[in-house]
Design a protein around this motif. Structure first.
Motif, PDB file in Angstrom:
ATOM      1  N   THR A  44      23.196  -7.732   1.243  1.00  0.00           N
ATOM      2  CA  THR A  44      22.339  -9.202   2.341  1.00  0.00           C
ATOM      3  C   THR A  44      21.465  -9.345   1.985  1.00  0.00           C
ATOM      4  O   THR A  44      21.002 -10.691   2.124  1.00  0.00           O
ATOM      5  CB  THR A  44      22.745  -8.081   3.603  1.00  0.00           C
ATOM      6  OG1 THR A  44      23.684  -7.234   3.829  1.00  0.00           O
ATOM      7  CG2 THR A  44      22.304  -8.885   4.749  1.00  0.00           C
ATOM      8  N   VAL A  45      20.245  -9.278   1.730  1.00  0.00           N
ATOM      9  CA  VAL A  45      18.436  -9.661   1.643  1.00  0.00           C
ATOM     10  C   VAL A  45      18.561 -10.356   1.054  1.00  0.00           C
ATOM     11  O   VAL A  45      17.945 -11.131   0.170  1.00  0.00           O
ATOM     12  CB  VAL A  45      17.587  -8.164   1.064  1.00  0.00           C
ATOM     13  CG1 VAL A  45      16.420  -8.249   0.169  1.00  0.00           C
ATOM     14  CG2 VAL A  45      17.455  -7.078   2.353  1.00  0.00           C
ATOM     15  N   ARG A  46      19.648  -9.936  -0.469  1.00  0.00           N
ATOM     16  CA  ARG A  46      19.245 -11.054  -1.747  1.00  0.00           C
ATOM     17  C   ARG A  46      19.938 -12.441  -1.976  1.00  0.00           C
ATOM     18  O   ARG A  46      20.153 -13.261  -2.194  1.00  0.00           O
ATOM     19  CB  ARG A  46      19.953 -10.206  -2.613  1.00  0.00           C
ATOM     20  CG  ARG A  46      19.574  -8.845  -3.634  1.00  0.00           C
ATOM     21  CD  ARG A  46      19.524  -8.698  -4.700  1.00  0.00           C
ATOM     22  NE  ARG A  46      21.192  -7.646  -4.718  1.00  0.00           N
ATOM     23  CZ  ARG A  46      21.409  -6.595  -4.448  1.00  0.00           C
ATOM     24  NH1 ARG A  46      20.199  -5.777  -4.583  1.00  0.00           N
ATOM     25  NH2 ARG A  46      22.378  -6.631  -4.066  1.00  0.00           N
ATOM     26  N   LEU A  47      21.639 -12.219  -1.001  1.00  0.00           N
ATOM     27  CA  LEU A  47      21.457 -13.019  -0.006  1.00  0.00           C
ATOM     28  C   LEU A  47      21.765 -13.925   0.710  1.00  0.00           C
ATOM     29  O   LEU A  47      21.371 -15.414   0.725  1.00  0.00           O
ATOM     30  CB  LEU A  47      23.750 -12.658   0.284  1.00  0.00           C
ATOM     31  CG  LEU A  47      24.781 -13.662   0.409  1.00  0.00           C
ATOM     32  CD1 LEU A  47      25.045 -14.331  -1.034  1.00  0.00           C
ATOM     33  CD2 LEU A  47      25.628 -12.789   0.695  1.00  0.00           C
ATOM     34  N   LEU A  48      21.252 -13.309   1.773  1.00  0.00           N
ATOM     35  CA  LEU A  48      19.884 -14.299   2.221  1.00  0.00           C
ATOM     36  C   LEU A  48      18.390 -14.850   1.153  1.00  0.00           C
ATOM     37  O   LEU A  48      18.362 -16.791   1.933  1.00  0.00           O
ATOM     38  CB  LEU A  48      19.154 -13.472   3.731  1.00  0.00           C
ATOM     39  CG  LEU A  48      19.932 -13.070   3.921  1.00  0.00           C
ATOM     40  CD1 LEU A  48      19.971 -11.647   5.689  1.00  0.00           C
ATOM     41  CD2 LEU A  48      20.752 -13.175   5.050  1.00  0.00           C
ATOM     42  N   ALA A  90      13.187  -5.968   4.516  1.00  0.00           N
ATOM     43  CA  ALA A  90      12.474  -6.602   4.026  1.00  0.00           C
ATOM     44  C   ALA A  90      11.441  -6.342   4.642  1.00  0.00           C
ATOM     45  O   ALA A  90       9.945  -6.098   4.472  1.00  0.00           O
ATOM     46  CB  ALA A  90      12.628  -8.373   4.892  1.00  0.00           C
ATOM     47  N   LEU A  91      10.376  -6.129   6.345  1.00  0.00           N
ATOM     48  CA  LEU A  91       9.712  -5.396   6.849  1.00  0.00           C
ATOM     49  C   LEU A  91       9.150  -3.897   6.258  1.00  0.00           C
ATOM     50  O   LEU A  91       8.185  -3.957   6.002  1.00  0.00           O
ATOM     51  CB  LEU A  91      10.092  -5.369   8.040  1.00  0.00           C
ATOM     52  CG  LEU A  91       9.730  -6.359   9.011  1.00  0.00           C
ATOM     53  CD1 LEU A  91      10.657  -6.162  10.775  1.00  0.00           C
ATOM     54  CD2 LEU A  91       9.638  -7.458   9.033  1.00  0.00           C
ATOM     55  N   GLY A  92      10.255  -3.898   5.917  1.00  0.00           N
ATOM     56  CA  GLY A  92       9.300  -2.553   4.388  1.00  0.00           C
ATOM     57  C   GLY A  92       8.687  -2.714   3.604  1.00  0.00           C
ATOM     58  O   GLY A  92       8.491  -1.778   2.653  1.00  0.00           O
ATOM     59  N   GLU A  93       8.451  -3.724   3.106  1.00  0.00           N
ATOM     60  CA  GLU A  93       7.825  -4.212   1.725  1.00  0.00           C
ATOM     61  C   GLU A  93       6.175  -3.925   2.183  1.00  0.00           C
ATOM     62  O   GLU A  93       5.975  -4.557   1.551  1.00  0.00           O
ATOM     63  CB  GLU A  93       8.573  -5.677   1.452  1.00  0.00           C
ATOM     64  CG  GLU A  93      10.147  -4.949   0.805  1.00  0.00           C
ATOM     65  CD  GLU A  93      10.511  -7.067   0.527  1.00  0.00           C
ATOM     66  OE1 GLU A  93       9.228  -7.760   0.115  1.00  0.00           O
ATOM     67  OE2 GLU A  93      11.742  -6.679   0.262  1.00  0.00           O
ATOM     68  N   LEU A  94       6.260  -4.321   3.483  1.00  0.00           N
ATOM     69  CA  LEU A  94       4.566  -4.447   3.454  1.00  0.00           C
ATOM     70  C   LEU A  94       3.994  -3.589   3.455  1.00  0.00           C
ATOM     71  O   LEU A  94       4.170  -2.144   3.623  1.00  0.00           O
ATOM     72  CB  LEU A  94       4.923  -4.854   5.174  1.00  0.00           C
ATOM     73  CG  LEU A  94       4.868  -6.519   6.055  1.00  0.00           C
ATOM     74  CD1 LEU A  94       4.561  -6.317   7.191  1.00  0.00           C
ATOM     75  CD2 LEU A  94       3.715  -7.214   5.177  1.00  0.00           C
ATOM     76  N   ARG A  95       2.829  -3.760   3.231  1.00  0.00           N
ATOM     77  CA  ARG A  95       1.424  -2.292   3.409  1.00  0.00           C
ATOM     78  C   ARG A  95       0.995  -2.040   4.617  1.00  0.00           C
ATOM     79  O   ARG A  95      -0.034  -2.932   4.204  1.00  0.00           O
ATOM     80  CB  ARG A  95       0.910  -2.296   1.679  1.00  0.00           C
ATOM     81  CG  ARG A  95       2.201  -2.634   0.323  1.00  0.00           C
ATOM     82  CD  ARG A  95       1.183  -2.599  -0.711  1.00  0.00           C
ATOM     83  NE  ARG A  95      -0.060  -1.434  -0.891  1.00  0.00           N
ATOM     84  CZ  ARG A  95      -0.609  -1.584  -1.945  1.00  0.00           C
ATOM     85  NH1 ARG A  95      -1.096  -1.676  -2.929  1.00  0.00           N
ATOM     86  NH2 ARG A  95      -1.953  -0.367  -1.979  1.00  0.00           N
ATOM     87  N   LEU A  96       1.520  -1.055   5.178  1.00  0.00           N
ATOM     88  CA  LEU A  96       0.506  -0.719   6.666  1.00  0.00           C
ATOM     89  C   LEU A  96      -0.837  -0.662   6.208  1.00  0.00           C
ATOM     90  O   LEU A  96      -1.351   0.512   5.081  1.00  0.00           O
ATOM     91  CB  LEU A  96       1.518  -0.658   6.899  1.00  0.00           C
ATOM     92  CG  LEU A  96       2.219  -1.329   7.174  1.00  0.00           C
ATOM     93  CD1 LEU A  96       3.709  -0.461   8.687  1.00  0.00           C
ATOM     94  CD2 LEU A  96       1.988  -2.481   7.696  1.00  0.00           C
ATOM     95  N   PRO A  97      -1.843  -1.058   6.581  1.00  0.00           N
ATOM     96  CA  PRO A  97      -2.710  -0.116   6.356  1.00  0.00           C
ATOM     97  C   PRO A  97      -3.251   1.649   6.948  1.00  0.00           C
ATOM     98  O   PRO A  97      -1.975   1.380   7.358  1.00  0.00           O
ATOM     99  CB  PRO A  97      -3.879  -0.834   7.488  1.00  0.00           C
ATOM    100  CG  PRO A  97      -3.080  -1.011   8.360  1.00  0.00           C
ATOM    101  CD  PRO A  97      -2.070  -1.889   7.122  1.00  0.00           C
ATOM    102  N   PRO A  98      -3.064   1.724   6.360  1.00  0.00           N
ATOM    103  CA  PRO A  98      -3.093   3.295   6.237  1.00  0.00           C
ATOM    104  C   PRO A  98      -4.198   4.185   7.886  1.00  0.00           C
ATOM    105  O   PRO A  98      -5.652   3.414   7.950  1.00  0.00           O
ATOM    106  CB  PRO A  98      -3.491   4.646   5.252  1.00  0.00           C
ATOM    107  CG  PRO A  98      -5.166   3.655   4.957  1.00  0.00           C
ATOM    108  CD  PRO A  98      -4.103   2.431   5.091  1.00  0.00           C
ATOM    109  N   GLY A  99      -4.079   5.175   8.624  1.00  0.00           N
ATOM    110  CA  GLY A  99      -5.097   6.189   9.244  1.00  0.00           C
ATOM    111  C   GLY A  99      -5.241   5.328  10.881  1.00  0.00           C
ATOM    112  O   GLY A  99      -4.550   4.261  11.054  1.00  0.00           O
ATOM    113  N   GLY A 100      -5.548   5.665  12.375  1.00  0.00           N
ATOM    114  CA  GLY A 100      -5.666   5.389  13.245  1.00  0.00           C
ATOM    115  C   GLY A 100      -6.752   4.471  13.220  1.00  0.00           C
ATOM    116  O   GLY A 100      -7.388   4.144  12.261  1.00  0.00           O
ATOM    117  N   PRO A 101      -7.298   4.495  14.729  1.00  0.00           N
ATOM    118  CA  PRO A 101      -8.207   3.290  15.538  1.00  0.00           C
ATOM    119  C   PRO A 101      -9.684   3.988  14.137  1.00  0.00           C
ATOM    120  O   PRO A 101     -10.269   3.084  14.389  1.00  0.00           O
ATOM    121  CB  PRO A 101      -8.161   3.809  16.631  1.00  0.00           C
ATOM    122  CG  PRO A 101      -6.473   4.042  17.062  1.00  0.00           C
ATOM    123  CD  PRO A 101      -6.580   5.287  15.730  1.00  0.00           C
ATOM    124  N   ALA A 102      -9.899   5.264  14.422  1.00  0.00           N
ATOM    125  CA  ALA A 102     -11.050   6.138  14.050  1.00  0.00           C
ATOM    126  C   ALA A 102     -11.252   4.823  12.090  1.00  0.00           C
ATOM    127  O   ALA A 102     -12.503   4.912  12.112  1.00  0.00           O
ATOM    128  CB  ALA A 102     -11.102   7.128  13.793  1.00  0.00           C
TER     129      ALA A 102
END
Length: 212
Positions: A44-48, A90-102
């Protein structure tokens, strides 16, 4: 939960619906033609990517997979379910910054917010359909929730009061889908400048109205 993608009928998000499990041979990946939900979502992702959401249909997807369209309904109820699943994939391809507020405070939340915003901009360039689908469907899949949690952690590190964090969250979201999206895609330099202005505004608000 009704969505903007509906045609008048109330529907439930795929993330909220309870669907009976597929037969064991399909759950294990040994269904007809080797179908499983992961393979279907990837297709589905590839077709979109190649044809966009306006041209997407279960029949077209089935042709790409080399199966009968009815075989897809072992795994999902409607094409809207697949569009939601593809959006979260698709959103799973994002690299999210690790760790919490500190960690955000220690390393500097502005730099981490820049990385998050630039990563989302690249995602929208790679998958132009993500922006429209994110506006049309509830963003409550696991990767969407992980992205929002990462953004909330960054905003927690800004020192904004609760009302300020709510406003900053909305401002960042609107910025990403306006200035960062492909429908009105701006040059990289202009995007960076606009992001600097957004960050400066959040810093000024935090200084003027800090959290207790």
């Amino acid at each position: 939960m009704a969505t903007a993608a509906d045609t008048g009928n109330t529907r439930t998000s795929v993330w909220l619906s309870v669907r009976p499990a597929a037969p064991a041979r399909r759950r294990s990946g040994g269904g007809a033609f080797g179908l499983d939900l992961e393979r279907i979502t990837g297709a589905t992702v590839r077709l979109l990517d190649t044809e966009g959401p306006a041209q997407f249909s279960m029949r077209r997807l089935a042709a790409d997979l080399g199966v009968a369209a009815m075989s897809l309904y072992w795994y999902v109820d409607t094409k809207h379910d697949l569009l939601e699943l593809a959006l979260d994939r698709a959103l799973g391809e994002l690299r999210l910054p690790p760790g919490g507020p500190a960690a955000a405070a220690r390393e500097g939340w502005p730099g981490r917010l820049r990385l998050l915003a630039c990563g989302y901009r690249r995602l929208l360039a790679d998958h132009p359909w993500v922006g429209p689908l994110a506006a049309a469907y509830p963003n409550i899949g696991p990767h969407a929730r992980a992205f929002d949690a990462a953004l909330q952690r960054l905003l927690d590190a800004t020192g904004l009061a609760d009302s300020g964090r709510t406003g900053a969250h909305l401002a960042v979201w609107q910025f990403l889908h306006g200035c960062g999206g492909t429908a009105r895609r701006v040059p990289d330099g202009d995007f960076g400048l606009a992001l600097d202005v957004l960050i400066a505004g959040i810093e000024a608000k935090a200084a003027a109205d800090p959290a207790p």
